[in-house]
Write an enzyme that holds these catalytic residues in place. Structure first.
Site, PDB file in Angstrom:
ATOM      1  N   ASP A 294       6.585 -41.556  10.223  1.00  0.00           N
ATOM      2  CA  ASP A 294       7.791 -42.029   9.435  1.00  0.00           C
ATOM      3  C   ASP A 294       8.087 -43.118  10.465  1.00  0.00           C
ATOM      4  O   ASP A 294       8.543 -42.809  11.513  1.00  0.00           O
ATOM      5  CB  ASP A 294       8.849 -40.912   9.470  1.00  0.00           C
ATOM      6  CG  ASP A 294       9.996 -41.115   8.936  1.00  0.00           C
ATOM      7  OD1 ASP A 294      10.331 -42.491   9.012  1.00  0.00           O
ATOM      8  OD2 ASP A 294      10.885 -40.247   8.584  1.00  0.00           O
TER       9      ASP A 294
ATOM     10  N   TYR B 211      14.150 -31.912  18.299  1.00  0.00           N
ATOM     11  CA  TYR B 211      14.102 -32.248  16.748  1.00  0.00           C
ATOM     12  C   TYR B 211      14.097 -33.938  17.096  1.00  0.00           C
ATOM     13  O   TYR B 211      15.061 -34.425  17.143  1.00  0.00           O
ATOM     14  CB  TYR B 211      15.141 -31.629  15.867  1.00  0.00           C
ATOM     15  CG  TYR B 211      14.825 -32.020  14.344  1.00  0.00           C
ATOM     16  CD1 TYR B 211      14.078 -31.538  13.594  1.00  0.00           C
ATOM     17  CD2 TYR B 211      15.747 -32.954  13.900  1.00  0.00           C
ATOM     18  CE1 TYR B 211      13.852 -31.868  12.536  1.00  0.00           C
ATOM     19  CE2 TYR B 211      15.442 -33.458  12.436  1.00  0.00           C
ATOM     20  CZ  TYR B 211      14.668 -32.777  12.115  1.00  0.00           C
ATOM     21  OH  TYR B 211      14.461 -33.087  10.547  1.00  0.00           O
TER      22      TYR B 211
ATOM     23  N   LYS C 265      10.822 -33.825  10.684  1.00  0.00           N
ATOM     24  CA  LYS C 265       9.674 -32.722  10.363  1.00  0.00           C
ATOM     25  C   LYS C 265       8.449 -33.346  10.559  1.00  0.00           C
ATOM     26  O   LYS C 265       8.336 -34.531  10.711  1.00  0.00           O
ATOM     27  CB  LYS C 265      10.177 -32.187   9.153  1.00  0.00           C
ATOM     28  CG  LYS C 265       9.794 -30.798   8.820  1.00  0.00           C
ATOM     29  CD  LYS C 265      10.265 -29.684   9.908  1.00  0.00           C
ATOM     30  CE  LYS C 265      10.161 -28.327   9.786  1.00  0.00           C
ATOM     31  NZ  LYS C 265      10.046 -27.657  10.992  1.00  0.00           N
TER      32      LYS C 265
END
Ligand code: 13P
Ligand code: 13P
Ligand code: MG
Ligand code: MG
Length: 368
Positions: free
Chosen positions: A14, A233, A236
């Site tokens: 991404d 984080y 994902k």
């Protein structure tokens, strides 16, 4: 690299998205495709660029073997070039999955997800390329178990002599970050051991599967967990997977069968919730509650290192019915918001915010 072998490498990342974590822009996709087209000349025998949600996958055929530095560098550089375009366009999360500053020989552990298979091509070589968004590699545990070890989905285990020996599962403990901690278990003898591990999707993940008839590898899953690389984080893990089918391996339809369950996986909004895995068409985007978690599947044959066009495995009226059912499951679990199983356990909460919040509250508790 062995003479006469074909390698399939799929590397996905991404590097930026329109309107939140929804889908990459056309210009970004074009930039990555153009880079691979130009710089992959002489290195690749074929390539195929697609997106699943906000993740771009570069599927490559070549004959340089797995973990090849030049192939990994090509993908890394293509994502860097894409990041430049994402920044120019002001896309959200430009460069999101590129967690390291400089390429160091192998793209594994640097953010992008990698799955690779090397084999001597059969006269006909069908394979499937899966890509999932808003979930993590454990999402493939149950479908792989059912497709490779359960005659309720794979009746070929009973009907086809070439599968009668069963399959060997290589399972990785993804919480172990100093080296790959793996175990090899055989179906059918070790079924209960396999399920005892695979129930824990956040820790034990199928990394690969081999046929016990010919000991050839037929499944490769990207196992990286971004939060374990970055220590926080960052998005994902959104895993890719390659599967060779037919002959000594399950039929394509046996592999697809378990995906009709739309089983609940980790991911969804902020990587912190439980949602059903929806099988979607190629190049689908993301919507409801940054989800639901999605998986796409492109089917190909590869011949002398060249791909046929992709057949979109989840583009069929049957899967429209499944998608309606999965939407119902997605709504159902969202009715309970933050409560209980709708949100992941504390150990899996990907957002640092709640850790700080609970830390502050902890100091205000009194023991009566
Ligand atoms: P193969 O045995 O050639 O893989 O085909 C099995 C089949 O008929 C698929 O449904
Ligand atoms: P991605 O990992 O797909 O970028 O999604 C991140 C997120 O937080 C969605 O809510
Ligand atoms: Mg994103
Ligand atoms: Mg994503």
């Amino acid at each position: 690299m062995a003479e006469g072998k074909t390698t399939l490498s799929v590397i996905k990342a991404d590097v930026g998205s329109i309107g939140g974590h929804i889908k990459p822009s056309q210009r970004l996709l074009d930039r990555v495709a153009e880079f691979i087209e130009q710089e992959g000349r002489g290195l690749l025998t074929d390539s195929f660029i697609s997106h699943t949600g906000d993740d771009i996958a570069i599927l490559m055929a070549h004959n340089r073997g797995t973990d090849d530095e030049d192939i990994h560098r090509l993908a890394w550089d293509a994502f860097l070039a894409g990041t430049e375009t994402a920044k120019e366009q002001g896309l959200y999360g430009a460069g999101q999955d590129l967690l390291k500053d400089a390429f160091s020989g192998n793209i594994k552990g640097m953010g992008p997800a990698v799955a690779e298979l090397e084999f001597v091509e059969r006269p006909n070589e069908p394979f499937l390329f899966f890509a999932a968004d808003k979930t993590d590699p454990g999402a493939y545990n149950l479908p792989l178990y059912l497709a490779f070890a359960d005659p309720m989905h794979n009746t070929g285990l009973m009907l086809s002599p070439s599968m009668s020996e069963g399959f060997q599962f290589t399972i990785m403990d993804v919480t172990h970050t100093e080296g790959d901690r793996i175990i090899e278990l055989n179906a059918p003898e070790d079924l209960y051991d396999i399920t005892a591990l695979l129930r824990d999707n956040e820790r034990f993940v199928v990394e690969s599967i081999h046929s016990r008839t010919n000991m050839e590898e037929c499944v490769s899953v990207a196992t990286s967990r971004l939060s374990l690389i970055a220590g926080r984080y960052t998005g994902k893990d959104d895993p890719v997977m390659l599967i060779r089918t037919q002959g000594a391996f399950p039929a394509t339809g046996e592999i697809l069968s378990p995906f009709r369950l739309g089983h609940y996986v980790a991911g969804y909004m902020r990587g912190s919730h439980t949602g059903p895995l929806m099988p979607v068409k190629q190049n689908s985007s993301i919507s409801f509650f940054d989800g639901p978690p999605i998986v796409s599947c492109a089917a190909f044959c590869v011949h002398h290192g060249k791909f046929t066009e992709a057949a979109d495995a989840f583009d069929h009226p049957f899967w429209d019915h499944v998608r309606d059912h999965v939407s119902q499951k997605a709504i159902e679990i969202r009715t309970q918001g933050f409560s209980g199983v709708a949100m992941l356990p504390y150990s899996e909460l990907e957002y640092g915010g709640i850790v700080e919040r609970l830390g502050k509250l902890d100091t205000k508790f009194k023991v009566r």
